[in-house]
Design a protein around this motif. Structure first.
Motif, mmCIF file in Angstrom:
data_model
loop_
_atom_site.group_PDB
_atom_site.id
_atom_site.type_symbol
_atom_site.label_atom_id
_atom_site.label_comp_id
_atom_site.label_asym_id
_atom_site.label_seq_id
_atom_site.Cartn_x
_atom_site.Cartn_y
_atom_site.Cartn_z
ATOM 1 N N PHE A 72 0.839 -1.185 0.000
ATOM 2 C CA PHE A 72 0.000 0.000 0.000
ATOM 3 C C PHE A 72 0.876 1.238 0.000
ATOM 4 C CE2 PHE A 72 -2.346 -3.400 2.007
ATOM 5 C CZ PHE A 72 -3.574 -3.327 1.368
ATOM 6 N N VAL A 73 0.434 2.238 -0.749
ATOM 7 C CA VAL A 73 1.130 3.526 -0.783
ATOM 8 C C VAL A 73 0.103 4.593 -0.467
ATOM 9 C CG1 VAL A 73 2.405 5.167 -2.206
ATOM 10 C CG2 VAL A 73 2.768 2.712 -2.520
ATOM 11 N N THR A 74 0.437 5.482 0.457
ATOM 12 C CA THR A 74 -0.431 6.609 0.781
ATOM 13 C C THR A 74 0.218 7.871 0.246
ATOM 14 O OG1 THR A 74 -1.173 5.501 2.790
ATOM 15 C CG2 THR A 74 -1.627 7.864 2.622
ATOM 16 N N MET A 75 -0.522 8.567 -0.597
ATOM 17 C CA MET A 75 -0.038 9.807 -1.208
ATOM 18 C C MET A 75 -0.655 10.994 -0.472
ATOM 19 S SD MET A 75 1.784 8.490 -3.766
ATOM 20 C CE MET A 75 2.081 9.792 -4.938
ATOM 21 N N ALA A 76 -0.162 12.193 -0.754
ATOM 22 C CA ALA A 76 -0.611 13.390 -0.053
ATOM 23 C C ALA A 76 -1.927 13.959 -0.582
ATOM 24 C CB ALA A 76 0.467 14.467 -0.107
ATOM 25 N N SER A 77 -2.290 13.657 -1.827
ATOM 26 C CA SER A 77 -3.517 14.235 -2.383
ATOM 27 C C SER A 77 -4.152 13.296 -3.396
ATOM 28 C CB SER A 77 -3.229 15.577 -3.054
ATOM 29 O OG SER A 77 -2.546 15.369 -4.281
ATOM 30 N N GLU A 78 -5.403 13.552 -3.694
ATOM 31 C CA GLU A 78 -6.121 12.750 -4.691
ATOM 32 C C GLU A 78 -5.496 12.908 -6.074
ATOM 33 O OE1 GLU A 78 -10.673 11.929 -6.248
ATOM 34 O OE2 GLU A 78 -10.287 13.648 -4.969
ATOM 35 N N THR A 79 -5.055 14.105 -6.400
ATOM 36 C CA THR A 79 -4.411 14.343 -7.690
ATOM 37 C C THR A 79 -3.162 13.484 -7.840
ATOM 38 O OG1 THR A 79 -5.231 16.605 -7.736
ATOM 39 C CG2 THR A 79 -3.370 16.110 -9.173
ATOM 40 N N GLU A 80 -2.363 13.410 -6.777
ATOM 41 C CA GLU A 80 -1.148 12.599 -6.815
ATOM 42 C C GLU A 80 -1.479 11.108 -6.928
ATOM 43 O OE1 GLU A 80 1.862 15.484 -4.353
ATOM 44 O OE2 GLU A 80 0.422 14.287 -3.231
ATOM 45 N N VAL A 81 -2.538 10.684 -6.265
ATOM 46 C CA VAL A 81 -2.991 9.291 -6.389
ATOM 47 C C VAL A 81 -3.328 8.995 -7.845
ATOM 48 C CG1 VAL A 81 -4.905 7.714 -5.877
ATOM 49 C CG2 VAL A 81 -3.825 8.997 -4.030
ATOM 50 N N ASN A 82 -4.143 9.862 -8.438
ATOM 51 C CA ASN A 82 -4.563 9.659 -9.825
ATOM 52 C C ASN A 82 -3.377 9.684 -10.790
ATOM 53 O OD1 ASN A 82 -7.225 9.410 -9.007
ATOM 54 N ND2 ASN A 82 -7.645 11.584 -9.300
ATOM 55 N N ASP A 83 -2.431 10.605 -10.567
ATOM 56 C CA ASP A 83 -1.240 10.682 -11.421
ATOM 57 C C ASP A 83 -0.402 9.410 -11.309
ATOM 58 O OD1 ASP A 83 -2.021 13.218 -12.164
ATOM 59 O OD2 ASP A 83 -0.509 14.261 -10.948
ATOM 60 N N ALA A 84 -0.205 8.931 -10.081
ATOM 61 C CA ALA A 84 0.597 7.727 -9.869
ATOM 62 C C ALA A 84 -0.060 6.513 -10.515
ATOM 63 C CB ALA A 84 0.810 7.495 -8.376
ATOM 64 N N ILE A 85 -1.365 6.381 -10.355
ATOM 65 C CA ILE A 85 -2.071 5.248 -10.957
ATOM 66 C C ILE A 85 -1.979 5.310 -12.478
ATOM 67 C CG2 ILE A 85 -4.346 4.219 -11.335
ATOM 68 C CD1 ILE A 85 -4.968 4.939 -8.391
ATOM 69 N N ALA A 86 -2.199 6.488 -13.033
ATOM 70 C CA ALA A 86 -2.132 6.639 -14.496
ATOM 71 C C ALA A 86 -0.748 6.279 -15.023
ATOM 72 C CB ALA A 86 -2.507 8.062 -14.900
ATOM 73 N N ALA A 87 0.284 6.659 -14.292
ATOM 74 C CA ALA A 87 1.654 6.428 -14.761
ATOM 75 C C ALA A 87 2.147 5.005 -14.507
ATOM 76 C CB ALA A 87 2.601 7.418 -14.088
ATOM 77 N N LEU A 88 1.691 4.372 -13.416
ATOM 78 C CA LEU A 88 2.309 3.119 -12.999
ATOM 79 C C LEU A 88 1.458 1.876 -13.168
ATOM 80 C CD1 LEU A 88 4.006 4.481 -9.776
ATOM 81 C CD2 LEU A 88 5.089 3.964 -11.966
ATOM 82 N N ASP A 89 0.182 2.003 -13.429
ATOM 83 C CA ASP A 89 -0.688 0.836 -13.553
ATOM 84 C C ASP A 89 -0.164 -0.091 -14.644
ATOM 85 O OD1 ASP A 89 -2.809 -0.880 -13.066
ATOM 86 O OD2 ASP A 89 -4.145 0.164 -14.453
ATOM 87 N N GLY A 90 0.187 -1.314 -14.259
ATOM 88 C CA GLY A 90 0.688 -2.303 -15.217
ATOM 89 C C GLY A 90 2.138 -2.135 -15.615
ATOM 90 N N GLN A 91 2.881 -1.261 -14.947
ATOM 91 C CA GLN A 91 4.254 -0.947 -15.341
ATOM 92 C C GLN A 91 5.267 -1.618 -14.427
ATOM 93 O OE1 GLN A 91 4.901 0.773 -18.171
ATOM 94 N NE2 GLN A 91 2.677 0.713 -18.410
ATOM 95 N N VAL A 92 5.545 -2.877 -14.640
ATOM 96 C CA VAL A 92 6.544 -3.593 -13.850
ATOM 97 C C VAL A 92 7.925 -2.979 -14.029
ATOM 98 C CG1 VAL A 92 7.677 -5.825 -13.479
ATOM 99 C CG2 VAL A 92 5.213 -5.717 -13.940
ATOM 100 N N ARG A 93 8.219 -2.510 -15.237
ATOM 101 C CA ARG A 93 9.544 -1.936 -15.515
ATOM 102 C C ARG A 93 9.846 -0.727 -14.640
ATOM 103 N NH1 ARG A 93 11.568 -4.505 -19.804
ATOM 104 N NH2 ARG A 93 10.226 -5.139 -21.497
ATOM 105 N N ALA A 94 8.836 0.009 -14.215
ATOM 106 C CA ALA A 94 9.053 1.192 -13.370
ATOM 107 C C ALA A 94 9.728 0.798 -12.058
ATOM 108 C CB ALA A 94 7.738 1.896 -13.083
ATOM 109 N N LEU A 95 9.541 -0.452 -11.630
ATOM 110 C CA LEU A 95 10.156 -0.904 -10.388
ATOM 111 C C LEU A 95 11.614 -1.308 -10.590
ATOM 112 C CD1 LEU A 95 7.095 -2.903 -9.110
ATOM 113 C CD2 LEU A 95 7.965 -0.781 -8.144
ATOM 114 N N GLY A 96 12.050 -1.372 -11.833
ATOM 115 C CA GLY A 96 13.449 -1.651 -12.125
ATOM 116 C C GLY A 96 13.887 -3.069 -11.815
ATOM 117 N N ILE A 97 12.965 -4.000 -11.833
ATOM 118 C CA ILE A 97 13.277 -5.383 -11.470
ATOM 119 C C ILE A 97 12.875 -6.314 -12.597
ATOM 120 C CG2 ILE A 97 12.928 -7.155 -9.726
ATOM 121 C CD1 ILE A 97 13.672 -4.890 -8.145
ATOM 122 N N VAL A 98 13.201 -6.075 -13.797
ATOM 123 C CA VAL A 98 12.758 -6.987 -14.878
ATOM 124 C C VAL A 98 13.936 -7.697 -15.468
ATOM 125 C CG1 VAL A 98 11.601 -7.119 -17.091
ATOM 126 C CG2 VAL A 98 10.746 -5.607 -15.337
#
Length: 115
Positions: free
Chosen positions: A89-115
């Protein structure tokens, strides 16, 4: 507490206080037989599933901090084995940041740098 003001200050100070890696829930007690009064604050918490086993709290926070202010980032571990359960679980500071993070990272395993 000896006064209502002290109780309110205690709730304010210790609600969502991190104690041993767990966020406390603190509310004023109600007289016996009356329904409990709960104070709900908006939560900007994201469930993150299918995490690679190697991802820890620090890496999870690092990845999400690129999309806003991270209040808390926790990978859930098995109590008996100590192994990641593959989600967190990740808690962000605002709803906008939550939405931005989800839009950018949903389904993105490569973002974690472990592929």
């Amino acid at each position: 507490m000896s006064t209502v003001e002290e109780a309110e200050k205690g709730v304010e100070m210790f609600s969502r206080y991190d104690l041993g890696g767990r966020l406390l829930t603190v509310n004023k007690a109600a007289p016996r037989g009356s329904p409990p009064q709960r104070v709900f604050e908006p939560s900007f918490r994201i469930y993150v599933g299918n995490l690679p086993w190697e991802v820890d709290n620090g890496r999870l926070e690092q990845v999400f901090s690129e999309h806003g202010k991270v209040i808390d980032a926790r990978v859930v571990y098995d109590r008996e084995t100590g192994r990641s359960r593959g989600f967190g679980f990740v808690t962000m500071a605002s709803e906008t940041e939550v939405n931005d993070a989800i839009a950018a990272l949903d389904g993105q395993v490569r973002a974690l740098g472990i592929v």
